[in-house]
Design an enzyme around this catalytic site. Sequence first.
Site, PDB file in Angstrom:
ATOM      1  NE  ARG A   1      -4.362  -1.466   1.699  1.00 30.24           N
ATOM      2  CZ  ARG A   1      -5.338  -1.803   2.526  1.00 30.24           C
ATOM      3  NH1 ARG A   1      -5.169  -1.698   3.829  1.00 30.24           N
ATOM      4  NH2 ARG A   1      -6.496  -2.228   2.057  1.00 30.24           N
TER       5      ARG A   1
ATOM      6  CE  LYS B   1     -12.936  -8.721   6.026  1.00 33.56           C
ATOM      7  NZ  LYS B   1     -12.343  -7.729   5.135  1.00 33.56           N
TER       8      LYS B   1
ATOM      9  N   GLY C   1      -8.132  -8.116   0.641  1.00 33.14           N
ATOM     10  CA  GLY C   1      -6.809  -8.284   1.244  1.00 33.14           C
ATOM     11  C   GLY C   1      -6.319  -9.720   1.218  1.00 33.14           C
TER      12      GLY C   1
ATOM     13  N   GLY D   1     -13.151  -3.457   1.027  1.00 39.18           N
ATOM     14  CA  GLY D   1     -14.505  -2.939   1.250  1.00 39.18           C
ATOM     15  C   GLY D   1     -14.872  -1.862   0.242  1.00 39.18           C
TER      16      GLY D   1
HETATM   17  P1  ADP Z   1     -10.797 -11.005   1.265  1.00 41.66           P
HETATM   18  O1  ADP Z   1      -9.863 -10.376   2.264  1.00 41.66           O
HETATM   19  O2  ADP Z   1     -10.072 -11.493   0.044  1.00 41.66           O
HETATM   20  O3  ADP Z   1     -11.955 -10.127   0.946  1.00 41.66           O
HETATM   21  P2  ADP Z   1     -12.210 -12.425   3.342  1.00 41.66           P
HETATM   22  O4  ADP Z   1     -11.578 -11.539   4.341  1.00 41.66           O
HETATM   23  O5  ADP Z   1     -13.657 -12.317   3.106  1.00 41.66           O
HETATM   24  O6  ADP Z   1     -11.425 -12.312   1.938  1.00 41.66           O
HETATM   25  O7  ADP Z   1     -11.951 -13.950   3.735  1.00 41.66           O
HETATM   26  C1  ADP Z   1     -10.659 -14.480   3.839  1.00 41.66           C
HETATM   27  C2  ADP Z   1     -10.640 -15.607   4.830  1.00 41.66           C
HETATM   28  O8  ADP Z   1     -11.637 -16.552   4.511  1.00 41.66           O
HETATM   29  C3  ADP Z   1      -9.350 -16.385   4.864  1.00 41.66           C
HETATM   30  O9  ADP Z   1      -8.722 -16.130   6.097  1.00 41.66           O
HETATM   31  C4  ADP Z   1      -9.793 -17.853   4.773  1.00 41.66           C
HETATM   32  O10 ADP Z   1      -9.141 -18.676   5.696  1.00 41.66           O
HETATM   33  C5  ADP Z   1     -11.256 -17.771   5.087  1.00 41.66           C
HETATM   34  N1  ADP Z   1     -12.038 -18.861   4.511  1.00 41.66           N
HETATM   35  C6  ADP Z   1     -12.154 -19.206   3.227  1.00 41.66           C
HETATM   36  N2  ADP Z   1     -12.929 -20.287   3.075  1.00 41.66           N
HETATM   37  C7  ADP Z   1     -13.339 -20.638   4.310  1.00 41.66           C
HETATM   38  C8  ADP Z   1     -14.164 -21.674   4.819  1.00 41.66           C
HETATM   39  N3  ADP Z   1     -14.732 -22.574   3.994  1.00 41.66           N
HETATM   40  N4  ADP Z   1     -14.369 -21.729   6.148  1.00 41.66           N
HETATM   41  C9  ADP Z   1     -13.794 -20.822   6.960  1.00 41.66           C
HETATM   42  N5  ADP Z   1     -13.010 -19.827   6.548  1.00 41.66           N
HETATM   43  C10 ADP Z   1     -12.768 -19.744   5.240  1.00 41.66           C
HETATM   44 MG    MG Z   2      -9.979 -10.214   4.371  1.00 37.64          MG
END
Ligand code: ADP
Ligand code: MG
Length: 400
Positions: free
Chosen positions: A38, A199, A350, A373
Amino acid sequence: MAFAKASVRDAQVKGRRVLVRVDFNVPLADGEVADDTRIRAALPTIELLRERGAALILAAHLGRPKGERDPALSLAPVAKRLGELLGTEVKLAPGVIEGDVDLTCGALGPGDVLLLENIRFEAGETKNDPKLAEHLAQLADVYVNDAFGAAHRAHASTAGVADYLPAYAGLLLEREVSELNAVVESPERPLVVVLGGAKVSDKVGVIDRFLEVADRVLIGGAMCFGFFKAQGIETGNSLVEGVELAGEALARAEQSDCELMLPVDLVLGREFSADTERRDSDGVEVPEGWMGLDIGPRSAAAYAEAVLGAGTVLWNGPMGAFEMEPFAGGTRAVAEAVAKSPATTVVGGGDSVAALNQFGLDDEVDWVSTGGGASLELLEGKKLPGVEALLDAEEETANA
Ligand code: ADP
Ligand code: MG
Protein backbone atom coordinates in the site's frame (compact mmCIF):
# COMPACT_ATOMS: atom_id res chain seq x y z
CA MET A 1 -17.90 6.40 -17.99
CA ALA A 2 -14.67 8.36 -17.70
CA PHE A 3 -13.52 9.37 -14.25
CA ALA A 4 -15.45 12.60 -13.61
CA LYS A 5 -13.44 14.05 -10.73
CA ALA A 6 -10.63 16.61 -10.85
CA SER A 7 -7.21 14.98 -10.98
CA VAL A 8 -4.09 15.86 -9.01
CA ARG A 9 -2.45 16.17 -12.43
CA ASP A 10 -4.45 19.38 -12.98
CA ALA A 11 -3.91 20.93 -9.55
CA GLN A 12 -1.80 24.06 -9.05
CA VAL A 13 0.65 22.91 -6.39
CA LYS A 14 3.97 24.65 -6.97
CA GLY A 15 5.15 26.26 -3.77
CA ARG A 16 1.98 25.20 -1.98
CA ARG A 17 1.29 22.82 0.86
CA VAL A 18 -0.71 19.78 -0.14
CA LEU A 19 -2.51 17.57 2.36
CA VAL A 20 -2.61 14.04 0.92
CA ARG A 21 -4.80 11.36 2.48
CA VAL A 22 -3.10 8.04 1.79
CA ASP A 23 -3.93 4.44 2.65
CA PHE A 24 -0.98 3.27 4.75
CA ASN A 25 -3.02 0.72 6.70
CA VAL A 26 -0.31 -1.93 6.41
CA PRO A 27 0.45 -5.07 8.44
CA LEU A 28 3.25 -4.67 11.02
CA ALA A 29 5.51 -7.35 12.49
CA ASP A 30 8.06 -6.70 15.25
CA GLY A 31 7.71 -2.94 14.84
CA GLU A 32 8.45 -3.05 11.08
CA VAL A 33 6.23 -2.84 8.01
CA ALA A 34 5.58 -6.47 7.03
CA ASP A 35 4.07 -5.72 3.60
CA ASP A 36 4.64 -2.33 1.95
CA THR A 37 2.30 -2.83 -1.05
CA ARG A 38 0.00 0.00 0.00
CA ILE A 39 2.91 2.38 0.64
CA ARG A 40 4.35 1.67 -2.80
CA ALA A 41 0.92 2.17 -4.36
CA ALA A 42 0.90 5.78 -3.10
CA LEU A 43 4.36 6.65 -4.48
CA PRO A 44 3.25 7.89 -7.94
CA THR A 45 1.09 10.65 -6.40
CA ILE A 46 3.71 11.56 -3.79
CA GLU A 47 6.46 11.69 -6.41
CA LEU A 48 4.35 13.73 -8.84
CA LEU A 49 3.64 16.34 -6.15
CA ARG A 50 7.27 16.54 -5.06
CA GLU A 51 8.45 16.94 -8.66
CA ARG A 52 6.01 19.80 -9.07
CA GLY A 53 7.40 21.66 -6.09
CA ALA A 54 4.73 20.99 -3.47
CA ALA A 55 5.35 20.47 0.25
CA LEU A 56 3.54 17.33 1.39
CA ILE A 57 1.57 16.68 4.55
CA LEU A 58 0.42 13.07 4.60
CA ALA A 59 -2.53 11.85 6.67
CA ALA A 60 -3.18 8.15 7.21
CA HIS A 61 -4.69 5.69 9.65
CA LEU A 62 -3.40 2.41 11.00
CA GLY A 63 -5.70 -0.13 12.60
CA ARG A 64 -8.61 0.83 14.82
CA PRO A 65 -7.32 2.82 17.81
CA LYS A 66 -10.84 4.14 18.52
CA GLY A 67 -9.86 7.77 19.07
CA GLU A 68 -7.12 7.09 21.62
CA ARG A 69 -3.33 7.09 21.38
CA ASP A 70 -1.98 3.56 21.11
CA PRO A 71 1.81 3.38 20.75
CA ALA A 72 1.47 -0.01 19.04
CA LEU A 73 -0.42 1.73 16.22
CA SER A 74 2.07 4.58 15.68
CA LEU A 75 2.92 5.32 12.06
CA ALA A 76 6.65 5.51 12.92
CA PRO A 77 7.49 2.26 11.05
CA VAL A 78 5.57 3.58 8.04
CA ALA A 79 7.47 6.91 8.05
CA LYS A 80 10.73 4.94 8.09
CA ARG A 81 9.72 2.66 5.21
CA LEU A 82 8.34 5.53 3.13
CA GLY A 83 11.60 7.43 3.64
CA GLU A 84 13.55 4.42 2.34
CA LEU A 85 11.31 4.13 -0.72
CA LEU A 86 11.49 7.86 -1.52
CA GLY A 87 15.17 8.18 -0.68
CA THR A 88 14.47 11.21 1.48
CA GLU A 89 13.73 11.87 5.11
CA VAL A 90 10.06 11.58 6.07
CA LYS A 91 9.37 13.31 9.38
CA LEU A 92 6.63 12.01 11.63
CA ALA A 93 4.59 14.69 13.40
CA PRO A 94 3.95 13.66 17.01
CA GLY A 95 0.20 14.09 16.57
CA VAL A 96 -2.47 15.52 14.35
CA ILE A 97 -3.30 18.57 16.48
CA GLU A 98 -0.83 18.65 19.38
CA GLY A 99 2.90 19.37 19.21
CA ASP A 100 2.86 22.57 17.14
CA VAL A 101 1.85 20.68 14.02
CA ASP A 102 0.71 23.92 12.39
CA LEU A 103 4.16 25.48 12.87
CA THR A 104 5.87 22.35 11.56
CA CYS A 105 3.66 22.39 8.48
CA GLY A 106 4.22 26.10 7.94
CA ALA A 107 7.98 25.53 7.85
CA LEU A 108 7.86 22.86 5.14
CA GLY A 109 9.60 23.65 1.84
CA PRO A 110 9.12 22.30 -1.69
CA GLY A 111 9.64 18.53 -1.81
CA ASP A 112 9.50 18.09 1.99
CA VAL A 113 7.34 15.24 3.28
CA LEU A 114 5.73 15.24 6.72
CA LEU A 115 3.57 12.33 7.89
CA LEU A 116 0.98 13.14 10.56
CA GLU A 117 0.63 10.57 13.34
CA ASN A 118 -2.24 8.06 13.06
CA ILE A 119 -5.32 10.16 12.25
CA ARG A 120 -7.55 7.71 14.13
CA PHE A 121 -5.87 8.72 17.40
CA GLU A 122 -8.30 11.64 17.03
CA ALA A 123 -11.88 10.73 18.01
CA GLY A 124 -13.17 13.30 15.48
CA GLU A 125 -11.81 11.36 12.52
CA THR A 126 -14.36 8.58 12.24
CA LYS A 127 -17.13 10.94 13.41
CA ASN A 128 -16.28 13.27 10.53
CA ASP A 129 -16.06 16.12 13.05
CA PRO A 130 -16.03 19.44 11.14
CA LYS A 131 -13.61 20.87 13.74
CA LEU A 132 -11.02 18.25 12.89
CA ALA A 133 -11.69 18.66 9.16
CA GLU A 134 -11.19 22.41 9.45
CA HIS A 135 -7.99 21.96 11.47
CA LEU A 136 -6.61 19.63 8.77
CA ALA A 137 -7.59 22.12 6.09
CA GLN A 138 -5.74 24.93 7.87
CA LEU A 139 -2.49 22.97 7.60
CA ALA A 140 -2.52 23.08 3.78
CA ASP A 141 -3.62 24.90 0.62
CA VAL A 142 -4.80 21.94 -1.45
CA TYR A 143 -6.25 18.52 -0.59
CA VAL A 144 -5.61 15.30 -2.51
CA ASN A 145 -7.32 12.01 -1.70
CA ASP A 146 -5.33 8.96 -2.76
CA ALA A 147 -6.68 6.62 -0.05
CA PHE A 148 -8.94 4.43 -2.15
CA GLY A 149 -9.06 1.78 0.59
CA ALA A 150 -10.73 4.31 2.93
CA ALA A 151 -12.87 6.11 0.32
CA HIS A 152 -16.05 4.27 1.37
CA ARG A 153 -15.85 6.03 4.75
CA ALA A 154 -17.12 9.57 5.34
CA HIS A 155 -14.40 10.57 7.80
CA ALA A 156 -12.80 13.95 8.54
CA SER A 157 -9.65 13.22 6.52
CA THR A 158 -11.36 11.33 3.69
CA ALA A 159 -14.39 13.53 3.05
CA GLY A 160 -14.99 16.34 5.60
CA VAL A 161 -11.77 18.21 4.81
CA ALA A 162 -12.91 18.65 1.19
CA ASP A 163 -15.47 21.20 2.43
CA TYR A 164 -12.62 23.59 3.23
CA LEU A 165 -10.02 23.05 0.48
CA PRO A 166 -9.93 22.51 -3.28
CA ALA A 167 -10.03 18.70 -3.43
CA TYR A 168 -8.44 16.49 -6.08
CA ALA A 169 -8.21 12.77 -6.78
CA GLY A 170 -4.81 11.12 -6.42
CA LEU A 171 -3.45 8.89 -9.18
CA LEU A 172 -4.12 5.63 -7.33
CA LEU A 173 -7.68 6.54 -6.39
CA GLU A 174 -8.37 7.61 -9.96
CA ARG A 175 -6.96 4.37 -11.40
CA GLU A 176 -8.83 2.18 -8.90
CA VAL A 177 -12.17 3.78 -9.69
CA SER A 178 -11.55 3.58 -13.44
CA GLU A 179 -10.41 -0.06 -13.42
CA LEU A 180 -13.26 -1.23 -11.21
CA ASN A 181 -15.93 0.76 -13.03
CA ALA A 182 -14.73 -0.70 -16.34
CA VAL A 183 -15.40 -4.21 -15.02
CA VAL A 184 -19.08 -3.56 -14.44
CA GLU A 185 -19.74 -0.91 -17.11
CA SER A 186 -17.93 -2.12 -20.21
CA PRO A 187 -16.51 -5.62 -19.63
CA GLU A 188 -15.21 -7.86 -22.38
CA ARG A 189 -17.66 -10.79 -22.21
CA PRO A 190 -18.18 -13.22 -20.75
CA LEU A 191 -17.75 -11.48 -17.39
CA VAL A 192 -16.97 -14.08 -14.74
CA VAL A 193 -17.08 -13.05 -11.07
CA VAL A 194 -15.52 -15.32 -8.46
CA LEU A 195 -16.62 -14.67 -4.88
CA GLY A 196 -15.42 -16.35 -1.71
CA GLY A 197 -13.82 -15.68 1.63
CA ALA A 198 -15.23 -15.39 5.10
CA LYS A 199 -16.71 -11.87 5.28
CA VAL A 200 -19.92 -13.25 3.88
CA SER A 201 -22.36 -10.65 5.23
CA ASP A 202 -20.31 -7.87 3.58
CA LYS A 203 -20.35 -9.67 0.28
CA VAL A 204 -23.77 -11.22 -0.32
CA GLY A 205 -25.12 -7.74 -1.08
CA VAL A 206 -22.88 -7.38 -4.08
CA ILE A 207 -24.16 -10.64 -5.61
CA ASP A 208 -27.39 -8.93 -6.67
CA ARG A 209 -25.49 -6.45 -8.77
CA PHE A 210 -23.38 -9.19 -10.31
CA LEU A 211 -26.44 -11.25 -11.20
CA GLU A 212 -27.45 -8.24 -13.31
CA VAL A 213 -24.13 -7.46 -14.98
CA ALA A 214 -22.12 -10.70 -15.04
CA ASP A 215 -22.48 -13.80 -17.19
CA ARG A 216 -21.36 -16.18 -14.46
CA VAL A 217 -20.96 -15.86 -10.69
CA LEU A 218 -18.84 -18.56 -9.04
CA ILE A 219 -19.24 -19.03 -5.31
CA GLY A 220 -16.56 -20.55 -3.06
CA GLY A 221 -15.06 -20.08 0.40
CA ALA A 222 -17.31 -19.95 3.42
CA MET A 223 -19.83 -18.05 1.29
CA CYS A 224 -21.14 -21.25 -0.32
CA PHE A 225 -22.51 -22.53 3.00
CA GLY A 226 -25.13 -19.79 3.21
CA PHE A 227 -26.35 -21.00 -0.17
CA PHE A 228 -26.28 -24.67 0.81
CA LYS A 229 -28.13 -23.97 4.04
CA ALA A 230 -30.74 -21.99 2.10
CA GLN A 231 -31.21 -25.07 -0.09
CA GLY A 232 -31.72 -27.23 3.00
CA ILE A 233 -28.38 -29.01 2.67
CA GLU A 234 -26.55 -30.13 5.84
CA THR A 235 -23.57 -27.84 6.58
CA GLY A 236 -22.17 -29.53 9.72
CA ASN A 237 -19.85 -27.18 11.61
CA SER A 238 -19.06 -25.04 8.57
CA LEU A 239 -19.03 -21.25 8.86
CA VAL A 240 -22.56 -20.31 7.81
CA GLU A 241 -23.67 -16.71 7.27
CA GLY A 242 -26.15 -14.74 5.19
CA VAL A 243 -28.60 -17.62 4.65
CA GLU A 244 -31.57 -15.38 3.94
CA LEU A 245 -29.73 -13.18 1.44
CA ALA A 246 -28.28 -16.26 -0.21
CA GLY A 247 -31.78 -17.70 -0.59
CA GLU A 248 -32.95 -14.49 -2.23
CA ALA A 249 -29.96 -14.53 -4.55
CA LEU A 250 -30.79 -18.11 -5.55
CA ALA A 251 -34.33 -17.07 -6.42
CA ARG A 252 -33.10 -14.06 -8.37
CA ALA A 253 -30.56 -16.16 -10.25
CA GLU A 254 -33.43 -18.34 -11.48
CA GLN A 255 -34.92 -15.27 -13.18
CA SER A 256 -31.64 -13.88 -14.52
CA ASP A 257 -29.48 -14.75 -17.52
CA CYS A 258 -26.50 -15.00 -15.23
CA GLU A 259 -25.36 -18.48 -14.22
CA LEU A 260 -24.78 -18.89 -10.49
CA MET A 261 -22.29 -21.70 -9.91
CA LEU A 262 -21.87 -23.44 -6.56
CA PRO A 263 -19.29 -26.09 -5.61
CA VAL A 264 -20.13 -29.73 -6.36
CA ASP A 265 -17.52 -31.18 -4.01
CA LEU A 266 -15.65 -30.07 -0.89
CA VAL A 267 -12.61 -30.65 1.28
CA LEU A 268 -13.59 -31.18 4.91
CA GLY A 269 -11.71 -30.82 8.17
CA ARG A 270 -12.56 -31.61 11.78
CA GLU A 271 -11.56 -28.11 12.88
CA PHE A 272 -10.02 -24.89 11.58
CA SER A 273 -6.37 -25.94 11.81
CA ALA A 274 -3.65 -27.14 9.44
CA ASP A 275 -3.06 -30.47 11.15
CA THR A 276 -6.69 -31.43 11.64
CA GLU A 277 -8.06 -34.67 10.16
CA ARG A 278 -8.85 -33.96 6.47
CA ARG A 279 -11.18 -35.66 4.05
CA ASP A 280 -12.33 -35.21 0.44
CA SER A 281 -16.07 -35.21 0.00
CA ASP A 282 -17.63 -35.94 -3.37
CA GLY A 283 -20.79 -33.95 -2.81
CA VAL A 284 -21.58 -30.91 -0.72
CA GLU A 285 -23.28 -32.34 2.32
CA VAL A 286 -21.17 -31.78 5.42
CA PRO A 287 -21.70 -34.40 8.14
CA GLU A 288 -21.94 -33.63 11.85
CA GLY A 289 -18.47 -33.08 13.36
CA TRP A 290 -16.92 -31.76 10.12
CA MET A 291 -16.57 -28.39 8.44
CA GLY A 292 -16.07 -27.43 4.81
CA LEU A 293 -12.68 -25.71 4.47
CA ASP A 294 -12.09 -25.74 0.70
CA ILE A 295 -13.88 -26.42 -2.55
CA GLY A 296 -13.08 -29.87 -3.96
CA PRO A 297 -11.04 -30.74 -7.07
CA ARG A 298 -14.02 -31.12 -9.43
CA SER A 299 -15.33 -27.70 -8.42
CA ALA A 300 -11.86 -26.18 -8.72
CA ALA A 301 -11.49 -27.58 -12.25
CA ALA A 302 -14.90 -26.24 -13.30
CA TYR A 303 -14.14 -22.79 -11.86
CA ALA A 304 -10.71 -22.74 -13.53
CA GLU A 305 -12.33 -23.58 -16.86
CA ALA A 306 -14.86 -20.75 -16.47
CA VAL A 307 -12.05 -18.33 -15.65
CA LEU A 308 -9.94 -19.47 -18.61
CA GLY A 309 -12.89 -18.97 -20.97
CA ALA A 310 -13.76 -15.47 -19.68
CA GLY A 311 -13.29 -12.09 -21.34
CA THR A 312 -13.15 -10.34 -17.96
CA VAL A 313 -12.59 -11.86 -14.51
CA LEU A 314 -13.22 -10.26 -11.16
CA TRP A 315 -12.03 -12.25 -8.16
CA ASN A 316 -12.79 -11.36 -4.54
CA GLY A 317 -12.37 -13.85 -1.71
CA PRO A 318 -10.37 -17.10 -1.44
CA MET A 319 -12.01 -20.46 -2.20
CA GLY A 320 -10.94 -21.97 1.09
CA ALA A 321 -8.73 -21.60 4.14
CA PHE A 322 -5.71 -21.18 1.84
CA GLU A 323 -3.38 -20.12 4.70
CA MET A 324 -3.34 -23.80 5.67
CA GLU A 325 -1.71 -25.93 2.96
CA PRO A 326 -4.18 -28.87 3.21
CA PHE A 327 -6.99 -26.45 2.32
CA ALA A 328 -5.20 -24.27 -0.28
CA GLY A 329 -5.93 -26.38 -3.39
CA GLY A 330 -9.11 -24.65 -4.55
CA THR A 331 -7.70 -21.15 -4.10
CA ARG A 332 -4.46 -22.13 -5.86
CA ALA A 333 -6.38 -23.57 -8.83
CA VAL A 334 -8.46 -20.41 -9.20
CA ALA A 335 -5.41 -18.15 -8.71
CA GLU A 336 -3.48 -20.07 -11.38
CA ALA A 337 -6.41 -19.85 -13.79
CA VAL A 338 -6.74 -16.10 -13.16
CA ALA A 339 -2.99 -15.71 -13.80
CA LYS A 340 -3.13 -17.77 -17.01
CA SER A 341 -6.42 -16.46 -18.37
CA PRO A 342 -6.27 -14.24 -21.49
CA ALA A 343 -9.12 -12.23 -19.91
CA THR A 344 -8.75 -8.82 -18.28
CA THR A 345 -8.29 -9.83 -14.65
CA VAL A 346 -9.03 -7.76 -11.56
CA VAL A 347 -8.46 -9.01 -8.01
CA GLY A 348 -9.64 -7.29 -4.82
CA GLY A 349 -9.76 -8.20 -1.13
CA GLY A 350 -6.81 -8.28 1.24
CA ASP A 351 -6.75 -12.05 1.65
CA SER A 352 -7.25 -12.78 -2.05
CA VAL A 353 -4.29 -10.54 -2.82
CA ALA A 354 -2.29 -12.26 -0.05
CA ALA A 355 -3.14 -15.61 -1.69
CA LEU A 356 -1.89 -14.33 -5.06
CA ASN A 357 1.34 -13.18 -3.39
CA GLN A 358 1.69 -16.51 -1.59
CA PHE A 359 1.51 -18.36 -4.93
CA GLY A 360 3.86 -15.82 -6.59
CA LEU A 361 1.20 -14.84 -9.14
CA ASP A 362 0.55 -11.18 -8.29
CA ASP A 363 2.46 -9.95 -11.39
CA GLU A 364 0.20 -12.03 -13.67
CA VAL A 365 -2.95 -10.06 -12.88
CA ASP A 366 -4.02 -6.89 -14.73
CA TRP A 367 -5.23 -4.92 -11.72
CA VAL A 368 -4.76 -5.72 -8.05
CA SER A 369 -7.01 -3.46 -6.00
CA THR A 370 -5.71 -2.04 -2.72
CA GLY A 371 -9.25 -1.62 -1.39
CA GLY A 372 -11.36 -4.55 -0.21
CA GLY A 373 -14.51 -2.94 1.25
CA ALA A 374 -14.21 0.14 -0.96
CA SER A 375 -13.92 -1.94 -4.13
CA LEU A 376 -17.02 -3.98 -3.25
CA GLU A 377 -19.10 -0.88 -2.46
CA LEU A 378 -18.05 0.73 -5.74
CA LEU A 379 -18.87 -2.45 -7.70
CA GLU A 380 -22.20 -2.63 -5.94
CA GLY A 381 -22.99 0.77 -7.43
CA LYS A 382 -22.75 2.73 -4.18
CA LYS A 383 -21.32 6.23 -4.13
CA LEU A 384 -18.04 6.48 -2.21
CA PRO A 385 -18.02 9.54 0.11
CA GLY A 386 -14.26 10.02 -0.39
CA VAL A 387 -14.79 10.28 -4.14
CA GLU A 388 -18.03 12.26 -4.09
CA ALA A 389 -16.42 15.00 -1.95
CA LEU A 390 -13.83 15.82 -4.65
CA LEU A 391 -14.17 18.62 -7.19
CA ASP A 392 -15.89 17.63 -10.41
CA ALA A 393 -13.59 17.68 -13.42
CA GLU A 394 -15.69 20.45 -15.07
CA GLU A 395 -15.66 22.60 -11.91
CA GLU A 396 -11.90 22.33 -11.93
CA THR A 397 -11.64 23.49 -15.55
CA ALA A 398 -13.95 26.41 -14.76
CA ASN A 399 -11.73 27.44 -11.83
CA ALA A 400 -8.45 27.24 -13.76
P1 ADP B 1 -10.80 -11.00 1.27
O1 ADP B 1 -9.86 -10.38 2.26
O2 ADP B 1 -10.07 -11.49 0.04
O3 ADP B 1 -11.95 -10.13 0.95
P2 ADP B 1 -12.21 -12.43 3.34
O4 ADP B 1 -11.58 -11.54 4.34
O5 ADP B 1 -13.66 -12.32 3.11
O6 ADP B 1 -11.43 -12.31 1.94
O7 ADP B 1 -11.95 -13.95 3.74
C1 ADP B 1 -10.66 -14.48 3.84
C2 ADP B 1 -10.64 -15.61 4.83
O8 ADP B 1 -11.64 -16.55 4.51
C3 ADP B 1 -9.35 -16.39 4.86
O9 ADP B 1 -8.72 -16.13 6.10
C4 ADP B 1 -9.79 -17.85 4.77
O10 ADP B 1 -9.14 -18.68 5.70
C5 ADP B 1 -11.26 -17.77 5.09
N1 ADP B 1 -12.04 -18.86 4.51
C6 ADP B 1 -12.15 -19.21 3.23
N2 ADP B 1 -12.93 -20.29 3.07
C7 ADP B 1 -13.34 -20.64 4.31
C8 ADP B 1 -14.16 -21.67 4.82
N3 ADP B 1 -14.73 -22.57 3.99
N4 ADP B 1 -14.37 -21.73 6.15
C9 ADP B 1 -13.79 -20.82 6.96
N5 ADP B 1 -13.01 -19.83 6.55
C10 ADP B 1 -12.77 -19.74 5.24
MG1 MG C 1 -9.98 -10.21 4.37
